[in-house]
Design an enzyme around this catalytic site. Structure first.
Site, PDB file in Angstrom:
ATOM      1  N   LYS A  50       0.832  -1.207   0.000  1.00 15.96           N
ATOM      2  CA  LYS A  50       0.000   0.000   0.000  1.00 15.96           C
ATOM      3  C   LYS A  50       0.873   1.267   0.000  1.00 15.96           C
ATOM      4  O   LYS A  50       0.546   2.258  -0.666  1.00 15.96           O
ATOM      5  CB  LYS A  50      -0.951  -0.020   1.197  1.00 15.96           C
ATOM      6  CG  LYS A  50      -2.066  -1.072   1.068  1.00 15.96           C
ATOM      7  CD  LYS A  50      -3.026  -1.034   2.249  1.00 15.96           C
ATOM      8  CE  LYS A  50      -4.139  -2.066   2.100  1.00 15.96           C
ATOM      9  NZ  LYS A  50      -5.122  -1.721   1.076  1.00 15.96           N
ATOM     10  N   HIS A 104     -13.388   1.302   4.212  1.00 12.76           N
ATOM     11  CA  HIS A 104     -13.547  -0.153   4.289  1.00 12.76           C
ATOM     12  C   HIS A 104     -14.853  -0.534   3.619  1.00 12.76           C
ATOM     13  O   HIS A 104     -15.936  -0.400   4.195  1.00 12.76           O
ATOM     14  CB  HIS A 104     -13.523  -0.599   5.760  1.00 12.76           C
ATOM     15  CG  HIS A 104     -13.788  -2.060   5.940  1.00 12.76           C
ATOM     16  ND1 HIS A 104     -14.241  -2.609   7.120  1.00 12.76           N
ATOM     17  CD2 HIS A 104     -13.663  -3.119   5.080  1.00 12.76           C
ATOM     18  CE1 HIS A 104     -14.389  -3.913   6.981  1.00 12.76           C
ATOM     19  NE2 HIS A 104     -14.048  -4.244   5.758  1.00 12.76           N
TER      20      HIS A 104
END
Length: 713
Positions: free
Chosen positions: A410, A453
């Site tokens: 990431k 999320h």
């Protein structure tokens, strides 16, 4: 204004409902207005007909849920009498010897559609905001204003089931096709057409007689006792139990009323029976829970109760999605469906094209079902630009990375793309477990970094968990919230602690179930009992879906990062068992066909190897097993509220139902405590803690609320 009354030169009375507040509703103001209008209509000379319409954007919104959630066993009788009085006026409406027309200018749901059903003719404006139906069952209620009985008479048992048992709502064109209304016209022609209909049927007795009042009328499809319908009713009852586990009484009562109405009793007796079943349903805990969370809580969450205040609303004009895997392609679909241009980037153009093909596959299904035209499909697909070139992402005002759940991966993606954001743009990391504050530490503008999320599959799951890092600005949180609403997701904003809210809480109930197995309980019994709490699936089955290996890897990563201390693990035997299943027995989960269950094309069976953990003489009471699983999730939610991970009770309740499978009848994990009883819940927690460990010790926030006798609101 209230009910505007106007009689024209043709002898047609138009009642325009315009009650106090934003919508017309069946509340204390409604009854005298409704009765007064009928009294005046019945006193008219030379009356040709009546048009019922609304001055508001909606035709009529239904019952007053604030009033209904306040009903107690002591006031049920009063509610019954009030409902019966309203129905008596509706019967006066449909017994009048002149045509009654519902001119439906906007949404007519619940009580609003029940008023329409009491009219002889129903005309809807072709308005994209108009929805027609009886959605009461979705809030734990049943249509109490004659809706169950009238719709059963109108459509028959089979035809009425989707609208009554599922709460299906239709737009005007589909409502016309289904037989819910008689006509659809342009909005500016609505009243004129209603009056035209009245004048066209003068002297036609059939036009002013309701089907159920017509001599010799037969319910479509036949009576409930017919050879065709009897097995259908039995099948529907079985399906309802499978879906509700017997924990949500409304759909069962609706089916009961339908069965009585379709041939066992006469129309008026069925109406009274419906009133009794409706009134007695309102004080029950599941009803109160579902109203509180699925209506009031949902409105609070979607209305922005947790959104930072005094920040202007925004929209995303161009979105970048990095990673065209399962999550990235789902995010792309959701954004494109909302009309947002999306640049979908992956390591290769082939992978990016496959990501776009996912949207095309879903859209083709919509076209095949008549829910979208081919032209509309092509317009959505045209919004998606697949690419493998970094520079193509330049100028996006939001970039979401949806790459592998590893910090170094990431961070590398962030370093390569962050500077390509449009001026004032912000960055979203799709993660379910990695700490946002630590991820944002690699950002040049951590105030513009937020966790997003999404839940899988993204195209179906309605929740978006927005995670605020330590440096995430209120403006970024507000923009993330607005993006969620733009793509029609329900957003909750949570704090950045290990597992956030949803991942942290869902793991407790899965691992409590596995802890029971590790202690020697029968795994099938544990799985089935967890389903009987009202959870959508058994907890062992869910752990297989999540993947044992993934759960084991995430735990290992969190321990390695110092986020969790193995010495403080609440269910150590379960953690040890997962590690052994993965590392020694190669049991990774459903995706590999081998988890706690064995999976084949014929179904699934418990893996025989779990017998190694069985211990004779360790069986526990069913209630202890169920409470251990359910209470763990409830207690973890309360701790999240206590620690500030959750910003509101509504976020916890809505998030638990939409995201992590809280039993719907509980109204969510916090609302469950309210109707279980605070004192009783504390006592049960202390009992469980004494028998099974400190993880059941009631947190301070629970003790405080119990001592103050204050509900969580």
């Amino acid at each position: 204004m209230a009910f505007a009354y106007d009689k024209d030169s043709d002898g047609i009375v138009t009642i325009t409902m315009d009650m106090d507040g934003p919508v017309n509703a069946m509340n204390d103001q409604f009854w005298p207005l409704f009765k007064g209008a009928m009294d005046r209509i019945e006193a008219e000379d030379d009356l040709k007909g009546v048009v019922w319409t609304s001055a508001k954007e909606t035709f009529f919104a239904g019952g007053d849920l604030n009033m209904l959630k306040g009903i107690t066993p002591d006031t049920v009788g009063d509610l019954f009498e009030q409902v019966e009085a309203t129905k008596a006026v509706m019967r006066r409406m449909e017994k009048l010897p002149v045509p009654m027309v519902a001119a439906i200018n906007g949404a007519a749901l619940g009580g609003g559609y029940e008023i329409c059903l009491a009219c002889n003719h129903r005309i809807a404006a072709d308005n994209p905001k108009t929805k027609i139906g009886l959605p009461e069952v979705t809030l734990g209620l049943l249509p109490g204003g004659g809706g169950v009985v009238r719709l059963t008479y109108l459509l028959g048992l089979e035809g009425a089931m989707p609208f009554l048992l599922e709460g299906r709502q239709l737009n005007p064109q589909k409502a016309l096709k289904a037989g819910l209304i008689h006509e659809v016209v342009a909005p500016d022609q609505l009243l004129a057409r209603a009056k035209e209909h009245i004048l066209s049927v003068q002297g036609d007795e059939a036009a002013v007689t309701q089907p159920w009042d017509t001599k010799g009328y037969k319910i479509p499809g036949g009576p409930s006792a017919s050879p065709r319908n009897a097995p259908r009713i039995a099948g529907a009852a079985a399906m309802l139990f499978k879906k509700t586990r017997g924990l949500m009484p409304a759909p069962t009562r609706i089916l009961d009323i339908m069965t009585e109405a379709a041939g066992r009793v006469d129309f008026d007796t069925a109406q009274r029976y419906e009133s009794r079943r409706f009134a007695s349903l309102t004080p029950l805990a599941p009803t109160k829970n579902m109203i509180e969370t699925l209506f009031f809580g949902m409105n609070k969450v979607n209305g922005g109760a947790s959104r930072p205040k005094d920040i202007p609303r925004t929209k995303i004009a161009r979105l970048g999605v990095l990673g065209a895997g399962m999550m990235g392609q789902g995010i792309t679909y959701s954004a494109a469906m909302a009309g947002i241009p999306v640049v979908l980037k992956d390591m290769s153009i082939e992978a990016a094209e496959r990501g776009k093909a996912y949207t095309e596959k879903l859209l083709n299904k919509r076209v095949d079902k008549g829910r979208m035209t081919a032209e509309q499909r092509d317009a959505v697909l045209a919004l998606i630009t697949p690419t493998d070139k970094t520079e193509d992402v330049k100028g996006c005002d939001l970039i979401i990375e949806a790459v592998f759940e590893k910090i170094d991966v990431k961070n590398a993606v962030l370093a390569e793309h962050e500077e390509l954001l449009a001026t004032g743009g912000f960055w979203g990391s799709n993660t379910s477990t990695l700490p946002i504050t630590r991820l944002a530490g690699a950002s040049k503008k951590p105030e513009n970094f937020v966790g997003l999320h999404f839940f899988s599959p993204v195209d179906k799951m309605p929740l978006l968990e927005i995670i605020a890092g330590d440096q995430t600005s209120d403006e970024t949180l507000a923009r993330a919230f607005d993006f969620a609403r733009q793509i029609k997701k329900t957003p909750i904003i949570v704090g950045d602690k290990t597992g956030f809210y949803t991942s942290r809480t869902i793991s407790t109930k899965m691992f409590e179930a596995l802890q029971l197995v590790a202690e020697g309980q029968d795994p099938m019994r544990v799985d089935n009992l967890s389903r009987l709490t009202g959870m959508p699936t058994g907890m062992l089955s869910l752990l297989d879906e999540v993947q044992l290996k993934l759960a084991n890897d995430i735990y290992g990563t969190q321990v390695e990062m110092g986020l969790l201390d193995p010495e403080q693990e609440a269910t150590p035997e379960a953690r040890k068992m997962v590690h052994e299943l993965v590392s020694q027995h190669d049991r990774h989960g459903r995706a590999t066909g081998k988890g706690l269950y064995d999976y084949t094309s014929e179904g699934k069976v418990i893996w025989p190897g779990l017998a190694a953990w069985r211990k004779e003489g360790t069986d526990l009471p069913d209630q202890d097993i169920q409470d251990r699983i359910l209470f763990r999730a409830v207690l973890e939610t309360l701790r999240c509220l206590e620690e500030g991970v959750l910003r509101s009770v509504a976020d916890g309740n809505v998030g638990s139902i939409l995201g992590i499978g809280a039993p719907v009848h509980t109204g969510g994990y916090i609302q469950f405590v309210n109707t279980y009883g605070l004192d009783r819940f504390v006592a049960r927690c202390e009992e469980l803690a004494a028998k099974y460990g400190d993880r059941f010790t009631p947190p301070e926030i629970l003790k405080q609320h119990a001592s103050e006798q204050k509900l969580f609101a």
